[in-house]
Structure formats: C-alpha cells, structure tokens
Design an enzyme around this catalytic site. Structure first.
Site, PDB file in Angstrom:
ATOM      1  N   LYS A 157       0.779   3.221  11.118  1.00 62.94           N
ATOM      2  CA  LYS A 157       0.869   1.783  10.858  1.00 62.94           C
ATOM      3  C   LYS A 157       1.457   1.518   9.473  1.00 62.94           C
ATOM      4  CE  LYS A 157      -2.872  -0.654   9.291  1.00 62.94           C
ATOM      5  NZ  LYS A 157      -2.631  -1.460   8.085  1.00 62.94           N
ATOM      6  N   ASN A 158       0.899   2.183   8.460  1.00 59.14           N
ATOM      7  CA  ASN A 158       1.296   1.822   7.096  1.00 59.14           C
ATOM      8  C   ASN A 158       2.690   2.308   6.713  1.00 59.14           C
ATOM      9  OD1 ASN A 158      -0.990   0.336   6.818  1.00 59.14           O
ATOM     10  ND2 ASN A 158      -2.135   1.889   5.667  1.00 59.14           N
TER      11      ASN A 158
ATOM     12  N   CYS B 223      -6.487  -7.376   5.323  1.00 56.91           N
ATOM     13  CA  CYS B 223      -7.941  -7.304   5.439  1.00 56.91           C
ATOM     14  C   CYS B 223      -8.607  -7.801   4.162  1.00 56.91           C
ATOM     15  CB  CYS B 223      -8.390  -5.864   5.690  1.00 56.91           C
ATOM     16  SG  CYS B 223      -8.147  -5.316   7.369  1.00 56.91           S
TER      17      CYS B 223
ATOM     18  N   ARG C  59      -7.111  -7.614  -4.146  1.00 56.70           N
ATOM     19  CA  ARG C  59      -5.755  -7.218  -3.753  1.00 56.70           C
ATOM     20  C   ARG C  59      -4.644  -8.048  -4.422  1.00 56.70           C
ATOM     21  NH1 ARG C  59      -5.598  -5.546   2.510  1.00 56.70           N
ATOM     22  NH2 ARG C  59      -4.268  -3.923   1.683  1.00 56.70           N
TER      23      ARG C  59
ATOM     24  N   ASP D  24      -9.086   4.408   3.295  1.00 55.43           N
ATOM     25  CA  ASP D  24      -9.051   3.930   4.684  1.00 55.43           C
ATOM     26  C   ASP D  24      -9.921   4.770   5.623  1.00 55.43           C
ATOM     27  OD1 ASP D  24      -7.296   2.051   3.763  1.00 55.43           O
ATOM     28  OD2 ASP D  24      -5.511   3.064   4.511  1.00 55.43           O
TER      29      ASP D  24
ATOM     30  N   ARG E 197      -5.217  -4.441  15.364  1.00 55.54           N
ATOM     31  CA  ARG E 197      -4.105  -4.523  14.418  1.00 55.54           C
ATOM     32  C   ARG E 197      -3.609  -3.131  14.036  1.00 55.54           C
ATOM     33  NH1 ARG E 197      -5.818  -6.702   9.231  1.00 55.54           N
ATOM     34  NH2 ARG E 197      -3.955  -5.539   8.744  1.00 55.54           N
TER      35      ARG E 197
HETATM   36  N1  EPU Z   1      -3.650  -3.336  -7.103  1.00 57.15           N
HETATM   37  C1  EPU Z   1      -3.557  -4.182  -8.175  1.00 57.15           C
HETATM   38  N2  EPU Z   1      -2.358  -4.792  -8.405  1.00 57.15           N
HETATM   39  C2  EPU Z   1      -1.290  -4.610  -7.592  1.00 57.15           C
HETATM   40  C3  EPU Z   1      -1.405  -3.749  -6.493  1.00 57.15           C
HETATM   41  C4  EPU Z   1      -2.602  -3.121  -6.274  1.00 57.15           C
HETATM   42  O1  EPU Z   1      -4.507  -4.369  -8.929  1.00 57.15           O
HETATM   43  O2  EPU Z   1      -0.245  -5.215  -7.853  1.00 57.15           O
HETATM   44  C5  EPU Z   1      -4.920  -2.655  -6.829  1.00 57.15           C
HETATM   45  C6  EPU Z   1      -5.556  -3.171  -5.534  1.00 57.15           C
HETATM   46  O3  EPU Z   1      -6.336  -4.309  -5.759  1.00 57.15           O
HETATM   47  C7  EPU Z   1      -6.350  -1.990  -5.083  1.00 57.15           C
HETATM   48  C8  EPU Z   1      -5.510  -0.789  -5.554  1.00 57.15           C
HETATM   49  O4  EPU Z   1      -4.673  -1.285  -6.576  1.00 57.15           O
HETATM   50  O5  EPU Z   1      -7.557  -1.966  -5.794  1.00 57.15           O
HETATM   51  C9  EPU Z   1      -4.681  -0.120  -4.485  1.00 57.15           C
HETATM   52  O6  EPU Z   1      -3.887  -1.068  -3.828  1.00 57.15           O
HETATM   53  P1  EPU Z   1      -2.517  -0.658  -3.109  1.00 57.15           P
HETATM   54  O7  EPU Z   1      -1.445  -1.565  -3.627  1.00 57.15           O
HETATM   55  O8  EPU Z   1      -2.317   0.814  -3.206  1.00 57.15           O
HETATM   56  O9  EPU Z   1      -2.813  -1.032  -1.622  1.00 57.15           O
HETATM   57  P2  EPU Z   1      -1.882  -1.770  -0.608  1.00 57.15           P
HETATM   58  O10 EPU Z   1      -0.478  -1.338  -0.764  1.00 57.15           O
HETATM   59  O11 EPU Z   1      -2.194  -3.207  -0.621  1.00 57.15           O
HETATM   60  C10 EPU Z   1      -1.983   0.084   1.249  1.00 57.15           C
HETATM   61  C11 EPU Z   1      -2.422   0.095   2.674  1.00 57.15           C
HETATM   62  C12 EPU Z   1      -3.931  -0.031   2.730  1.00 57.15           C
HETATM   63  C13 EPU Z   1      -4.541   1.129   1.942  1.00 57.15           C
HETATM   64  C14 EPU Z   1      -3.987   1.158   0.516  1.00 57.15           C
HETATM   65  C15 EPU Z   1      -4.478   2.319  -0.304  1.00 57.15           C
HETATM   66  C16 EPU Z   1      -0.552  -0.942   3.776  1.00 57.15           C
HETATM   67  C17 EPU Z   1      -0.012  -2.113   4.501  1.00 57.15           C
HETATM   68  N3  EPU Z   1      -1.815  -1.022   3.368  1.00 57.15           N
HETATM   69  O12 EPU Z   1      -2.432  -1.169   0.743  1.00 57.15           O
HETATM   70  O13 EPU Z   1      -4.280   0.099   4.089  1.00 57.15           O
HETATM   71  O14 EPU Z   1      -5.937   0.967   1.879  1.00 57.15           O
HETATM   72  O15 EPU Z   1      -2.546   1.177   0.548  1.00 57.15           O
HETATM   73  O16 EPU Z   1      -4.127   3.498   0.296  1.00 57.15           O
HETATM   74  O17 EPU Z   1       0.135   0.053   3.591  1.00 57.15           O
HETATM   75  C18 EPU Z   1      -5.640  -0.162   5.983  1.00 57.15           C
HETATM   76  O18 EPU Z   1      -4.745   0.411   6.631  1.00 57.15           O
HETATM   77  O19 EPU Z   1      -6.789  -0.400   6.452  1.00 57.15           O
HETATM   78  C19 EPU Z   1      -5.352  -0.577   4.612  1.00 57.15           C
HETATM   79  C20 EPU Z   1      -6.084  -1.476   3.956  1.00 57.15           C
END
Ligand code: EPU
Length: 418
Positions: free
Chosen positions: A22-23, A116, A121, A304, A396
């Site tokens: 998915k990701n 989610c 985030r 995750d 999802r």
């Molecule tokens: N963060 C910030 N500022 C930013 C970006 C992130 O403070 O600009 C913080 C977030 O709040 C969080 C941490 O950094 O505490 C990690 O966030 P990250 O940006 O790595 O997560 P993401 O890209 O929003 C993706 C996956 C998530 C998975 C995370 C971590 C997708 C669409 N989502 O999220 O997947 O948990 O990386 O591996 O790729 C899931 O599949 O259930 C899911 C939530």
C-alpha cells in the site's frame, strides 16, 4: 458501514499470498503524473486507498486503465486544478499529488491531507523542503497555495527521517534545476520503490534506501515501468497470525529481509520459523517468551506492526513491553484488547502486556487501519464470536483480507450494518 465477524479458535494452515505494498503504491501513482507519457505500474493492491487515488487521477483528467493489479496512467491531458477537499482528506497520500503537481507545473493548490487519526502528523518537513527548493508556501484555512518561478536544487536536512517528506521532496526535486540532496532521509523500502519508478522514467536518483539521497534534476520524464514491492506490513500481520494460530502457515511472495525486525522478535520469543527466499512458514508459538520492542524507522521495528504485535504479546508467558516512538496516539486498540481479556497497562509512550491471557470474543471498533488489524488477529485467537465495527479502515489497507483468511481456515465474514 461495514463490520467483520470472526468465530475464533480455528487453526490456520495453507498459503497466504502477499499483495503489493500500500505505502509504495500510494506514492508510485502520484509519481506517474510527472511524466507526459504512459507509466505502467504492476502488482498494485486492490484496496480503497488506491480507489481514492484513481478518483484523483480521473479528476485531474489523466487517462487511467486499471485491470488485475496493472495500472496504466497517461497524464498528457492532465489539468492542474485544486483537488476537492473531500477527496484530499480521504487519505494521507493525497499530498504526494501536491509535490508531483508542484514539480511539474511549479504551482499547486491543495488541502491538508487525511489519513488515520494516530497522532498530529504535521507536514512541516515537506513544506521546509518546498521552501528550500525555492517555492513560496501560503497556508490559509487548511489549504496550501505553493508557487515557484523556478525550483532549484539544494540540500535539505530533515529534522526526522519522515517517509512522507522524503518522498515529497524527491517528487518535487526530480524536475528541478541542479542537484538536490536529502540528508537524514527515511530508508524505507517503499522509498527505494519510488526511486526505481522515477529512474525508469529518466530521473537521476541515487542513494534511495540510505539516509542521503541525491537527485540530479532533469528537464523531462518519459514513459516508465515498475512493480510494486510486496507489502511488508501485510506480510508482518499474517506472520503474526501464524504465530498466534498457525499450523505451518505459509506467508508467500514476500521479501523476508523487509520483515527482519519482526522475525528477530519472533525468534526471541522462541517461535519456529522456516524462511526461504520469498516466504516464511510459521506455526503457533507455544510457551513464547516475553519481549521488549521499540518502534523505529526502517530497518527498525515498524510502528505499523506495533498494534498487530500487541495481540501476540497477550499470549506470551510473562510481561512484555512495547514503546511507540513515532506516533502519539497509536494505542487506541488497547482498550478493546483489554475488553477481550488482555492484561495491558499504558504508561505514556509504553505499554506493558502481561500474558498469557484467555481472549474472549466481543464487539469492538477499528479506530484506525492497524488497530483494526490488531483486532482481527485477536478475533482469530479469541473464544467465541468477535465483531469488529468500522472496518472501512481495514479495507483501506488489506487487499481481500476476508478471502485470504477464509482460504487458510478462518471463520470470518464481512457484513453491512447501520
Ligand atoms: N513528522 C513531522 N513532520 C513532518 C513529517 C513527519 O513531525 O513533516 C513526524 C510525524 O508526526 C510522525 C513521524 O514524523 O511522528 C513519522 O512520520 P512519517 O512522515 O514518516 O509518516 P508518513 O509518511 O505520514 C508513512 C506511512 C505510515 C507509516 C509511517 C512511518 C504512508 C502513506 N504512510 O506515513 O503508514 O506509519 O510512514 O513508517 O506511507 C499505515 O500504513 O498504517 C501508516 C500509518
């Protein structure tokens, strides 16, 4: 609305084939619009997050053909217009379009993405990347207007290795002038997958999968092709199911290296595992030893899988601990596990799970995707019937979860309710 009913206690055996990640897929599809030629992506999972991205592609006037996991996207007729808030809010990955459109047209208007509800985030690291590349970002009422006369390569140091920010900066920088370097980049396999697609389209990206990614900007991106890597979180979820109720359950079509942090914990518990090049065979852990787990960016233990793992911790002999370091609100599954008979204490960012507990079927709610997966696993183990409400979250992210689990012996069904 939809809910899942499970009658627990059945042993699972046979083979579960893992779908595309998915990701990865949710980043590859927005990446495709950077080209004006046809981009083909194979092994795309059939999940509702992909339906939402298809809706965005069609809204932007891209030509999309989706059949049997193969998606063909031709963006030559695309129109750079604001994606409606209701669609943008359906998923986190909608903001990858913000970067592709900015990278391609140097202008984009978009709403804050959905996803989610597991923590704050923020997207400040992505915005910092846009600004470093020369864009002006205006934020008003949850909406961003981002523009640049020119995007010019630079070095961006991320405050934390964010998956989303790393992908967003890659997408914005591939067509920028000169070289962009992302330092403290996320190292997740999904990022390597995105770089592979972009490079097949003519981008010049090196270092994906390490903490320093180099992107030499190019003027034009052509046709491209890639296959989505196997979903390591789906794989991990079913591997945990095997450790809970498996009898030589085979989790097939995986890259075992991508789930090493989980396999390592399973060995520590004393599980018996057979690992091949592309599969893991696993049986129920008997008298498993407790473990201590801390979530980290790849190759650490993935956040995750934290919630799905919690179900398994309830069956180990003694007190395990699990520390969540990525999200502030990813323990919403705990109260339902406790309702079902688990012994779990939350202490700030940590939970302590004392086992083994006899789980009993109850009516519970999927508050988010992986909380839902945790409760499906609990339902497979529990005595009697478990009803999981609000499983739209689960659908999802898990392709054909009902069919895959039924095929290996689970008593599980999906039904509509009001
Ligand atoms: N963060 C910030 N500022 C930013 C970006 C992130 O403070 O600009 C913080 C977030 O709040 C969080 C941490 O950094 O505490 C990690 O966030 P990250 O940006 O790595 O997560 P993401 O890209 O929003 C993706 C996956 C998530 C998975 C995370 C971590 C997708 C669409 N989502 O999220 O997947 O948990 O990386 O591996 O790729 C899931 O599949 O259930 C899911 C939530």
């Amino acid at each position: 609305m939809k809910r899942i009913k499970i009658v627990g206690g059945n042993k699972l055996s046979g083979t579960i084939n893992i779908s595309g990640a998915k990701n990865s897929a949710v980043a590859l599809i927005p990446a495709a619009i950077l080209s004006d030629e046809e981009v083909v992506i194979e092994n795309v999972p059939n999940i509702s997050d992909i339906d939402a991205l298809e809706e965005i592609l069609l809204y932007l006037n891209a030509d999309v053909k989706r059949e049997n996991g193969k998606v063909r996207i031709n963006s030559s007729g695309i129109v750079n217009k604001e994606i409606p808030e209701t669609i943008a809010k359906k998923l986190r990955a909608s903001y990858y379009f913000m970067s592709s459109l900015l990278g391609k047209y140097k202008y984009v208007e978009m709403y804050f993405p959905g996803g989610c509800s597991i923590g704050a985030r923020p997207i400040d690291q992505t915005l910092k990347g846009y600004r470093a590349l020369g864009a002006k970002v205006v934020e008003e009422n949850d909406k961003f207007t981002i523009s640049a006369d020119e995007l010019i390569g630079t070095t961006v140091y991320l405050d934390m290795p964010s998956v989303g920010a790393t992908v967003n900066i890659m997408l914005t920088a591939v067509r920028a002038k000169g070289e962009t370097i992302i330092e403290n980049a996320a190292k997740e396999p999904e990022i390597v997958n995105v770089a592979m697609l972009l490079n097949s389209m003519g981008a010049k990206i090196t270092g994906a999968g390490t903490s320093s990614i180099h992107i030499e900007g190019v003027n034009y991106l052509s046709k491209g092709y890639c296959e989505v890597i196997p979903d390591r979180i789906e794989a991990g979820t079913y591997i945990i199911a095997g450790a809970l109720v498996g009898d030589k359950l085979k989790i097939n079509n995986i890259i075992p290296e991508h789930v090493n942090s989980l396999l390592d914990k399973l060995f520590e518990m004393g599980c018996y595992l057979e690992i091949t090049d592309n599969s893991v065979i696993i049986s129920q852990a008997k008298n498993g030893l407790p473990v201590n787990v801390k979530t980290m960016g790849y190759p650490g233990f993935p956040t995750d899988l934290q919630q799905p793992l919690t179900t398994l911790l309830t069956q180990l002999n003694g007190k395990s601990s699990l520390e969540e370091t990525i999200y502030e609100n990813r323990f919403q599954n705990v109260k339902y596990l406790v309702d079902m008979g688990a012994s779990i204490v939350i202490d700030n960012k940590k939970i302590y799970v004392t086992g083994p507990s006899n789980l009993v079927g109850k009516e519970v709610t999927a508050t988010d995707l992986r909380a839902g997966a945790c409760l499906v696993l609990a339902g497979l183990k529990a005595d009697g019937e478990t009803i999981i409400d609000n499983v739209e979250h689960v659908l999802r992210g898990y392709e054909n979860i009902i069919g895959k689990l039924s095929d290996v012996g689970a008593k599980i069904e999906l039904e509509e309710y009001n």
